[in-house]
Scaffold this motif. Structure first.
Motif, PDB file in Angstrom:
ATOM      1  N   LYS A 141       0.820  -1.210   0.000  1.00  0.00           N
ATOM      2  CA  LYS A 141       0.000   0.000   0.000  1.00  0.00           C
ATOM      3  C   LYS A 141       0.853   1.259   0.000  1.00  0.00           C
ATOM      4  O   LYS A 141       0.503   2.256  -0.638  1.00  0.00           O
ATOM      5  N   ILE A 172       1.970   2.013  -3.527  1.00  0.00           N
ATOM      6  CA  ILE A 172       0.881   2.560  -4.349  1.00  0.00           C
ATOM      7  C   ILE A 172       0.614   4.014  -3.979  1.00  0.00           C
ATOM      8  O   ILE A 172       0.424   4.869  -4.850  1.00  0.00           O
ATOM      9  N   ARG A 173       0.627   4.313  -2.680  1.00  0.00           N
ATOM     10  CA  ARG A 173       0.405   5.705  -2.253  1.00  0.00           C
ATOM     11  C   ARG A 173       1.496   6.615  -2.801  1.00  0.00           C
ATOM     12  O   ARG A 173       1.236   7.747  -3.219  1.00  0.00           O
ATOM     13  N   MET A 203       0.788   7.444  -6.378  1.00  0.00           N
ATOM     14  CA  MET A 203      -0.293   8.409  -6.549  1.00  0.00           C
ATOM     15  C   MET A 203       0.199   9.838  -6.302  1.00  0.00           C
ATOM     16  O   MET A 203      -0.242  10.784  -6.959  1.00  0.00           O
ATOM     17  N   ASP A 244       0.044  13.116  -9.063  1.00  0.00           N
ATOM     18  CA  ASP A 244      -0.457  14.468  -8.802  1.00  0.00           C
ATOM     19  C   ASP A 244       0.629  15.513  -9.054  1.00  0.00           C
ATOM     20  O   ASP A 244       0.344  16.620  -9.501  1.00  0.00           O
ATOM     21  N   LEU A 272      -3.090   4.383 -14.380  1.00  0.00           N
ATOM     22  CA  LEU A 272      -3.015   4.361 -12.920  1.00  0.00           C
ATOM     23  C   LEU A 272      -3.907   5.448 -12.323  1.00  0.00           C
ATOM     24  O   LEU A 272      -4.510   5.251 -11.264  1.00  0.00           O
ATOM     25  N   LEU A 273      -4.002   6.587 -12.982  1.00  0.00           N
ATOM     26  CA  LEU A 273      -4.904   7.643 -12.534  1.00  0.00           C
ATOM     27  C   LEU A 273      -6.341   7.132 -12.532  1.00  0.00           C
ATOM     28  O   LEU A 273      -7.093   7.334 -11.571  1.00  0.00           O
ATOM     29  N   GLN A 301      -7.319   3.983 -12.396  1.00  0.00           N
ATOM     30  CA  GLN A 301      -7.461   2.931 -11.406  1.00  0.00           C
ATOM     31  C   GLN A 301      -7.633   3.508 -10.007  1.00  0.00           C
ATOM     32  O   GLN A 301      -8.405   2.982  -9.203  1.00  0.00           O
ATOM     33  N   ARG A 302      -6.920   4.588  -9.726  1.00  0.00           N
ATOM     34  CA  ARG A 302      -7.042   5.209  -8.404  1.00  0.00           C
ATOM     35  C   ARG A 302      -8.466   5.692  -8.149  1.00  0.00           C
ATOM     36  O   ARG A 302      -8.996   5.546  -7.049  1.00  0.00           O
ATOM     37  N   GLU A 303      -9.099   6.266  -9.172  1.00  0.00           N
ATOM     38  CA  GLU A 303     -10.410   6.864  -8.976  1.00  0.00           C
ATOM     39  C   GLU A 303     -11.534   5.837  -8.910  1.00  0.00           C
ATOM     40  O   GLU A 303     -12.604   6.136  -8.386  1.00  0.00           O
ATOM     41  N   GLU A 307     -10.948   2.446  -7.884  1.00  0.00           N
ATOM     42  CA  GLU A 307     -10.579   1.331  -7.007  1.00  0.00           C
ATOM     43  C   GLU A 307     -11.544   1.203  -5.839  1.00  0.00           C
ATOM     44  O   GLU A 307     -11.747   2.147  -5.065  1.00  0.00           O
ATOM     45  N   LYS A 356      -8.744  16.398 -12.226  1.00  0.00           N
ATOM     46  CA  LYS A 356      -7.353  15.967 -12.385  1.00  0.00           C
ATOM     47  C   LYS A 356      -6.831  16.304 -13.778  1.00  0.00           C
ATOM     48  O   LYS A 356      -5.709  16.779 -13.940  1.00  0.00           O
TER      49      LYS A 356
END
Length: 653
Positions: free
Chosen positions: A315, A318-319, A322, A326, A374-375, A377-379, A381, A401
């Motif tokens: 985790k 992954i953080r 992210m 940004d 990945l952007l 997937q983040r939104e 997930e 974003k």
């Protein structure tokens, strides 16, 4: 005027020599490799027809094999612009967004001090290396053996050991005659609060020298041998030499390896970088104990156009990714982006190499995904989008974003990519059984072939209410010929319940390509040109003003607003009639009659649009267009007939 220490290095780091030289030469496309920053052109300093002038953007130097001219960006500007050194620096600083420093009479003295600090750091490197091979380094050597770090790797990266004593390095350096102020200034020791002599910054740690882009040691990273130590990894404090947000571990070797075609890999820590480099991934770097900064990102893009961020499979990894996304979005430029490779769960690159070898890492790197994926997937997930409100919230978050991107071309392409991913999530095409969404089992396919038997006239359709199908066709046709307004209506069109399956299919494909450069062309490519032709040549579609005046955004917006409102009321009336038919099986009452009247009145009001009143056509009771003059004449004739039969007199005027 003297410049402060580090200013010119920073200027060179921020300046692309290819861009500077490119204003004066024409690159040879056959010999040049822009992706690697390896460019060739005829020399601007002497007349020639062959491309013998070479620019290495990663190293920041040029060289002509004909006239032997060589130098960096500053020298190139002085030679080609006929300006002095300081004026060339000012030109490049302005382009790089750097503020020229004020006059500093002590600049030379500071430069001399930086040279002295760098010399002290090299003395520390040698001392730590000696301690690793001494008796005090037995446990440290055993640890490195367990990590399978060869002697060659230890020598290559100058790995050493800081003993457990409080003044081991201090006593060594002062015994060599080093000024105590330089030891403190290099961050190798700290002053005591108890009045005793300073103590070593690093104690009982395996030491990793941190070098700048030119190979000079500017800091250290220390890995604690004591598992109970508060800080597992400890970096040097920031000094005149070291700014941790503007440097990368293994910068110079990685830059050289990337110039030879190796992919640039960004790992998390020192051991990951060393393991990757020893496994053949020589262009590997790491940030220095912090999240990637804007300056580090610019350094990465100077080395490679598309670095791969290698994430630990947990985790925290992954953080970290992210946060990089940004940071990177506002900085994206054409040809400059990031890809992301996620290691297996619970493993970092070093773990994976020791467990399965370099081929396993290569497989992960080969599967690196673009940043936009990945952007997305983040939104999504862990979220469920089973309501219009949740989908709208997703759209708003993604839009916020994408709006961070300053480059308009990249912003448009991100919008198209997100549109495609959204289409796949909400309107997947599939065969092979199972259910939509959820685990998405089954085989997914692209657009199915458009049925060639599409009816030319909706009036000939036998399935479902004719009137609703008429309005569906007009909505789709207007959106197709004026696609620039789709952003304002895509949600309403997406939720339009099409009775005709051909209309439903055309709607889905149109929304899928709404943000493309040529939506109509993409629809024709996906479904065949006959699909669009059959839609547009239907009589009630062909006479619609917004279709005849394709590209009139104002008229198209008015038309879509009205047609969607009509669809809503037509469906409402149909539903009321269906309920009334059920009620008639029981006991009909005044409430049923009132509901039908209200639904019919709403439907009639929707039909009386301003566009129809001001246009050349009206809509008959069957939904077909009628010329207004002919309608008026017909109404007058009916009134005359009624009067002759004893009715009221016809109207005058």
């Amino acid at each position: 005027m003297s410049l402060p220490p580090g200013f010119l290095d920073e200027l060179r780091n921020r300046t692309s020599l290819v861009q500077v030289v490119g204003r004066k030469v024409m690159w040879d496309p056959r010999k040049s490799n822009q992706g690697k920053g390896d460019m060739w052109a005829p020399c601007p300093f002497h007349h020639e027809k062959t491309a013998s002038f070479h620019v290495d953007d990663r190293k920041g130097y040029y060289y002509c094999f004909g006239c032997q001219a060589k130098g960096d960006a500053i020298k190139f500007v002085t030679e080609t612009e006929n300006v002095g050194f300081m004026e060339a620096v000012e030109i490049l600083a302005e382009e790089a967004g750097m503020t020229m420093p004020k006059r500093d009479p002590q600049a030379q003295q500071k430069a001399d001090r930086r040279t002295q600090l760098a010399e002290v750091m090299e003395m520390a490197v040698q001392h730590f290396r000696l301690m690793l091979h001494a008796g005090a380094g037995t446990d440290a050597r055993a640890y490195l053996d367990r990590r399978r770090l060869s002697e060659e790797a230890r020598d290559r990266f100058d790995i050493g050991f800081a003993t457990d004593g409080w003044q081991g390095l201090w006593d060594h350096l002062t015994g060599k005659g080093v000024d105590p102020d330089l030891i403190l200034g290099a961050g190798l020791a700290k002053a005591s609060n108890k009045g005793s002599k300073p103590y070593d910054t690093f104690r009982n740690r395996i030491m990793f020298p941190i070098r700048d882009g030119r190979g000079k040691c500017i800091a250290f990273g220390g890995r604690a041998m004591d598992p109970n130590d508060n800080a597992k990894y400890l970096n040097s404090p920031e000094t005149e030499l070291f700014d941790k947000g503007r440097n990368l571990y293994n910068h110079a070797p990685a830059r050289e390896a990337a110039g030879k075609g190796h992919p640039l890999v960004v790992a998390e820590g020192y051991m990951d970088v060393i393991a990757l480099a020893e496994a053949g991934f020589g262009a590997s770097v790491a940030p220095l104990g912090t999240a990637v900064t804007e300056s580090q990102l610019q350094l990465l893009w100077r080395i490679s156009d598309e670095p791969i961020i290698a994430l630990d499979g947990d985790k925290a990894g992954i953080r970290a990714a992210m946060r990089v996304i940004d940071l990177a979005l506002p900085l994206l430029q054409s040809g400059k982006s990031l890809r992301f490779a996620v290691m297996p769960e619970g493993q970092d690159p070093d773990d994976l190499i020791r467990a399965k070898g370099a081929s396993a890492v290569q497989k992960v790197l080969d599967g690196a995904v673009p940043m936009v994926n990945l952007l997305w997937q983040r939104e999504i997930e862990g979220k469920v989008f089973d309501s219009p409100e949740r989908r709208a919230a997703l759209d708003m978050q993604l839009k916020s974003k994408i709006n961070l991107i300053k480059d308009q071309a990249i912003k448009r392409h991100y919008g198209e990519a997100i549109k495609e991913l959204r289409f796949q999530l909400f309107r997947p095409q599939r065969v092979g059984g199972g259910t939509f969404g959820g685990n998405r089992r089954g085989k997914w396919q692209s657009e199915p072939a458009f049925r060639s038997g599409t009816k030319v006239s909706m009036l000939a359709a036998s399935e479902g209410p004719v009137e609703q199908r008429l309005h569906e066709a007009v909505v789709l046709a207007v959106a197709l010929v004026t696609p620039e307004i789709l952003d304002d209506f895509d949600y309403a069109i997406e939720n339009m319940e099409c009775l005709d399956p051909d209309n439903a299919q055309l709607r889905d494909v149109l929304l899928r390509y709404a943000n493309s450069a040529d939506p109509r062309g993409n629809v024709e490519m996906a479904l065949g040109p006959e699909a669009v032709e059959n839609l547009l040549r239907q009589p009630h579609v062909a006479i619609t003003p917004a279709v005849r005046k394709a590209g009139d955004a104002t008229l198209a917006r008015v038309t879509l607003t009205e047609e969607l409102a009509k669809l809503k009321t037509v469906r409402g009336l149909s539903e009321e009639i269906a309920e009334a038919e059920e009620d008639l099986m029981g006991v009909a009452d005044e409430a049923m009659t009132w509901r039908l009247g209200q639904a019919a009145e709403a439907r009639n009001k929707a039909m009386q649009s301003q566009q129809e009143e001001g246009g050349d056509f009206a809509v008959g009771s069957n939904g077909a267009p009628i010329d207004k003059d002919e309608r008026a004449a017909l109404d007058a004739l009916r009134e005359t007939i009624d009067f002759t039969r004893g009715g009221r007199p016809p109207r005058r005027g």
